[in-house]
Design an enzyme around this catalytic site. Structure first.
Site, short mmCIF file in Angstrom:
data_model
loop_
_atom_site.label_atom_id
_atom_site.label_comp_id
_atom_site.label_asym_id
_atom_site.label_seq_id
_atom_site.Cartn_x
_atom_site.Cartn_y
_atom_site.Cartn_z
N LEU A 98 0.85 -1.20 0.00
CA LEU A 98 0.00 0.00 0.00
C LEU A 98 0.88 1.25 0.00
O LEU A 98 1.96 1.26 0.61
CB LEU A 98 -0.91 -0.02 1.23
CG LEU A 98 -1.92 -1.17 1.25
CD1 LEU A 98 -2.54 -1.32 2.65
CD2 LEU A 98 -3.02 -0.98 0.20
N HIS A 114 2.26 -11.33 9.85
CA HIS A 114 3.45 -11.71 9.08
C HIS A 114 4.02 -13.01 9.66
O HIS A 114 4.14 -13.14 10.88
CB HIS A 114 4.48 -10.58 9.17
CG HIS A 114 5.70 -10.85 8.35
ND1 HIS A 114 5.73 -10.71 6.98
CD2 HIS A 114 6.95 -11.29 8.70
CE1 HIS A 114 6.92 -11.03 6.52
NE2 HIS A 114 7.68 -11.38 7.54
N ASP A 150 6.80 -4.23 6.68
CA ASP A 150 6.91 -5.12 7.84
C ASP A 150 7.69 -4.49 9.01
O ASP A 150 8.43 -5.20 9.71
CB ASP A 150 7.56 -6.46 7.43
CG ASP A 150 6.72 -7.22 6.41
OD1 ASP A 150 5.48 -7.06 6.42
OD2 ASP A 150 7.29 -7.97 5.60
#
Ligand code: GRF
Length: 192
Positions: A98, A114, A150
């Site tokens: 995104l 994750h 992440d």
């Protein structure tokens, strides 16, 4: 007995690209009486995502936009999210990145799961990396999404022991089982 009145579940969208086992698990969780969320929208960047079947099965709106032109797709999704009054986005196996702008609009309201113990193994192939590096533990992380991949604030993590017999496939299965416990727990934590 005290009756809780005025408790409204937070309208949530789940973004997927594949199987959707985390999506299914979150839908189940959302139906529990004291769950802080309801799942009101499923978004996928591909019509091939198997998880889209849960839209019919649980009567939840779905929307697909390819991200071929990510700006266009993001603008359409933002529109829809606002229209549907969505206040939380859960990424669950969503394979697109995104944009900064999108994340800014939903700042602090996008979470992701994750399959590694972040900050270890950002990105793809986490189980292959863990086995190649002869790690003794793997795991999963639920974290807030920021513009850096992440890397947002960690909400909860769960460790999973790696045995000598584990392959990337068997490890992925073991970790996924824990993901299904971790994601609801992390959402409860956000709203506590
Ligand atoms: C999960 O391992 C998740 O951690 C990762 O992608 C996988 C999605 O699995 N981001 P599913 O589609 O929820 O079954």
């Amino acid at each position: 007995m005290v009756k809780l009145t005025g408790f409204k579940k937070v309208k949530t969208a789940v973004f997927i690209s594949g199987t959707g086992s985390n999506l299914k698990n979150l839908i189940r969780f959302s139906k529990i009486k004291n769950s802080p969320i309801s799942i009101d929208l499923i978004f996928s960047n591909t019509i091939k995502a198997k998880g889209l079947r849960f839209s019919d099965q649980f009567n939840i709106k779905q929307y697909v936009s390819s991200f071929k032109d990510s700006k266009v797709s993001e603008a359409k999704i933002l529109n829809l999210l606002n229209k549907e009054n969505i206040k939380l986005i859960c990424l669950a196996g969503f394979m697109k990145i995104l944009s900064k702008n999108f994340i800014k609009d939903f700042s602090g309201k996008i979470v992701n799961i994750h399959p590694s113990l972040l900050p270890k193994y950002k990105g793809l192939d986490t189980h292959i990396k863990a086995i190649q590096n002869k790690d003794e533990v793997a795991g999963c992380t639920v974290h807030f999404v920021t513009a850096k991949l992440d890397s947002g604030k960690i909400i909860l993590q769960k460790e999973v022991k790696i045995s000598e017999k584990d392959t990337p496939t068997s490890l992925a299965k073991k970790v996924l089982r824990q993901e299904h416990r971790l994601y609801p727990a992390a959402i409860k934590k956000i709203f506590n």
